[in-house]
Design a protein around this motif. Structure first.
Motif, PDB file in Angstrom:
ATOM      1  N   THR A 104      26.117  20.983  35.855  1.00 15.98           N
ATOM      2  CA  THR A 104      26.764  21.635  34.718  1.00 15.98           C
ATOM      3  C   THR A 104      27.434  20.607  33.821  1.00 15.98           C
ATOM      4  O   THR A 104      27.400  20.720  32.587  1.00 15.98           O
ATOM      5  CB  THR A 104      27.795  22.670  35.202  1.00 15.98           C
ATOM      6  OG1 THR A 104      27.124  23.639  36.019  1.00 15.98           O
ATOM      7  CG2 THR A 104      28.449  23.376  34.022  1.00 15.98           C
TER       8      THR A 104
ATOM      9  N   ASP B 282      29.232  27.274  24.708  1.00 20.17           N
ATOM     10  CA  ASP B 282      29.581  28.494  25.447  1.00 20.17           C
ATOM     11  C   ASP B 282      28.348  29.108  26.104  1.00 20.17           C
ATOM     12  O   ASP B 282      28.387  29.521  27.275  1.00 20.17           O
ATOM     13  CB  ASP B 282      30.220  29.516  24.497  1.00 20.17           C
ATOM     14  CG  ASP B 282      31.625  29.121  24.058  1.00 20.17           C
ATOM     15  OD1 ASP B 282      32.225  28.242  24.706  1.00 20.17           O
ATOM     16  OD2 ASP B 282      32.103  29.696  23.060  1.00 20.17           O
ATOM     17  N   TYR B 283      27.267  29.154  25.366  1.00 18.90           N
ATOM     18  CA  TYR B 283      26.023  29.762  25.846  1.00 18.90           C
ATOM     19  C   TYR B 283      25.464  29.030  27.061  1.00 18.90           C
ATOM     20  O   TYR B 283      25.116  29.653  28.071  1.00 18.90           O
ATOM     21  CB  TYR B 283      25.020  29.763  24.689  1.00 18.90           C
ATOM     22  CG  TYR B 283      23.589  30.021  25.044  1.00 18.90           C
ATOM     23  CD1 TYR B 283      23.115  31.317  25.258  1.00 18.90           C
ATOM     24  CD2 TYR B 283      22.675  28.971  25.143  1.00 18.90           C
ATOM     25  CE1 TYR B 283      21.775  31.548  25.556  1.00 18.90           C
ATOM     26  CE2 TYR B 283      21.345  29.197  25.448  1.00 18.90           C
ATOM     27  CZ  TYR B 283      20.907  30.488  25.657  1.00 18.90           C
ATOM     28  OH  TYR B 283      19.585  30.712  25.956  1.00 18.90           O
TER      29      TYR B 283
ATOM     30  N   ASN C  27      26.962  27.094  29.177  1.00 18.11           N
ATOM     31  CA  ASN C  27      27.821  27.211  30.353  1.00 18.11           C
ATOM     32  C   ASN C  27      27.666  28.568  31.026  1.00 18.11           C
ATOM     33  O   ASN C  27      27.699  28.653  32.261  1.00 18.11           O
ATOM     34  CB  ASN C  27      29.279  26.946  29.971  1.00 18.11           C
ATOM     35  CG  ASN C  27      29.587  25.460  29.894  1.00 18.11           C
ATOM     36  OD1 ASN C  27      29.766  24.812  30.918  1.00 18.11           O
ATOM     37  ND2 ASN C  27      29.627  24.911  28.693  1.00 18.11           N
ATOM     38  N   GLU C  28      27.476  29.620  30.245  1.00 23.67           N
ATOM     39  CA  GLU C  28      27.155  30.921  30.837  1.00 23.67           C
ATOM     40  C   GLU C  28      25.792  30.866  31.517  1.00 23.67           C
ATOM     41  O   GLU C  28      25.602  31.440  32.602  1.00 23.67           O
ATOM     42  CB  GLU C  28      27.172  32.000  29.761  1.00 23.67           C
ATOM     43  CG  GLU C  28      28.547  32.315  29.207  1.00 23.67           C
ATOM     44  CD  GLU C  28      28.522  33.343  28.099  1.00 23.67           C
ATOM     45  OE1 GLU C  28      29.579  33.936  27.826  1.00 23.67           O
ATOM     46  OE2 GLU C  28      27.454  33.557  27.500  1.00 23.67           O
TER      47      GLU C  28
ATOM     48  N   VAL D 164      26.055  29.228  34.936  1.00 25.41           N
ATOM     49  CA  VAL D 164      26.586  30.151  35.954  1.00 25.41           C
ATOM     50  C   VAL D 164      25.484  31.073  36.456  1.00 25.41           C
ATOM     51  O   VAL D 164      25.314  31.274  37.670  1.00 25.41           O
ATOM     52  CB  VAL D 164      27.765  30.972  35.380  1.00 25.41           C
ATOM     53  CG1 VAL D 164      28.176  32.068  36.362  1.00 25.41           C
ATOM     54  CG2 VAL D 164      28.950  30.070  35.067  1.00 25.41           C
ATOM     55  N   PHE D 165      24.718  31.619  35.527  1.00 22.21           N
ATOM     56  CA  PHE D 165      23.645  32.551  35.883  1.00 22.21           C
ATOM     57  C   PHE D 165      22.609  31.891  36.793  1.00 22.21           C
ATOM     58  O   PHE D 165      22.263  32.423  37.857  1.00 22.21           O
ATOM     59  CB  PHE D 165      22.976  33.065  34.602  1.00 22.21           C
ATOM     60  CG  PHE D 165      21.820  33.985  34.835  1.00 22.21           C
ATOM     61  CD1 PHE D 165      22.025  35.334  35.068  1.00 22.21           C
ATOM     62  CD2 PHE D 165      20.519  33.504  34.808  1.00 22.21           C
ATOM     63  CE1 PHE D 165      20.948  36.190  35.285  1.00 22.21           C
ATOM     64  CE2 PHE D 165      19.439  34.349  35.024  1.00 22.21           C
ATOM     65  CZ  PHE D 165      19.658  35.698  35.262  1.00 22.21           C
TER      66      PHE D 165
END
Length: 204
Positions: free
Chosen positions: A92, A184-185, A187-188, A191-192
């Motif tokens: 990440t 932001d996108y 990093n989401e 997580v997914f």
């Protein structure tokens, strides 16, 4: 080597032509005319339309590829240090570095992502995927041998998941997201996909 004013003009006009029309439909004659130079002046710097495209794209694209390889090597360094539980955090962290690099060279990656059909860069994302699949598969096999994970994934599934992931990352460029939106996108997204890998591979 420092660029001449003529070369800068050719590069800027060429970039706009490629961004508007894509490589295949871009006109070398139109580029030369808009730049205000003769074809002889153009050929003094670039021997073809593809060479011009390459000059616009290769520094950024090759730079990202080299950093991507370094990121993979950094993951292998976690094994002898017994820090493999940090692998997803490291991934990440590198993803954030990569997205900022992409946005530092946004026009070049816009050309790669949306305008490169007919050039060697048309397969750029696919080549990243193949490199990632080979290295990730090997890395996970080493973790499995060390008892760090329980699950297994076929190479076909590795490829499909990785292809979806890279395509999703480069959608930031295709959809002209702002840098802040893109950060932001992704990093989401991390997580997914990390949750998915955890479910399949069952890290210890």
């Amino acid at each position: 080597m420092e660029l001449t004013d003529t070369q800068r003009r050719i590069l800027e006009v060429g970039k706009q032509e490629f961004l508007e029309k894509g490589f295949k439909d871009a006109s070398l004659r139109a580029i030369v005319k808009e730049a205000g130079f003769t074809q002889g002046a153009f050929y003094g710097y670039y021997d073809s339309k593809e060479a011009l495209f390459d000059a616009l794209v290769s520094p950024a694209a090759d730079g990202l590829l080299n950093q991507f390889i370094q990121a993979q090597q950094a993951h292998y360094k976690l094994i002898p240090e017994d820090k493999t539980e940090q692998c997803q955090d490291l991934s990440t962290s590198y993803l954030n570095y990569f997205i900022n690099y992409i946005y530092d060279h946004f026009d070049a990656f816009k050309l790669v992502t949306c305008c490169s059909e007919g050039t060697r860069y048309a397969s750029y994302v696919h080549e990243l995927v193949e490199l990632e699949v080979d290295q990730t598969k090997d890395y996970h096999q080493q973790l499995c041998q060390l008892g760090k994970l329980k699950g297994t994934v076929s190479r076909n599934l590795y490829h499909m998941i990785t292809s979806a992931y890279f395509t999703a990352v480069f959608e930031t460029v295709a959809h002209d997201m702002t840098r802040e939106q893109a950060i932001d996108y992704v990093n989401e997204l991390a997580v997914f996909f990390n949750c998915g890998w955890n479910g399949l591979l069952r890290f210890k």
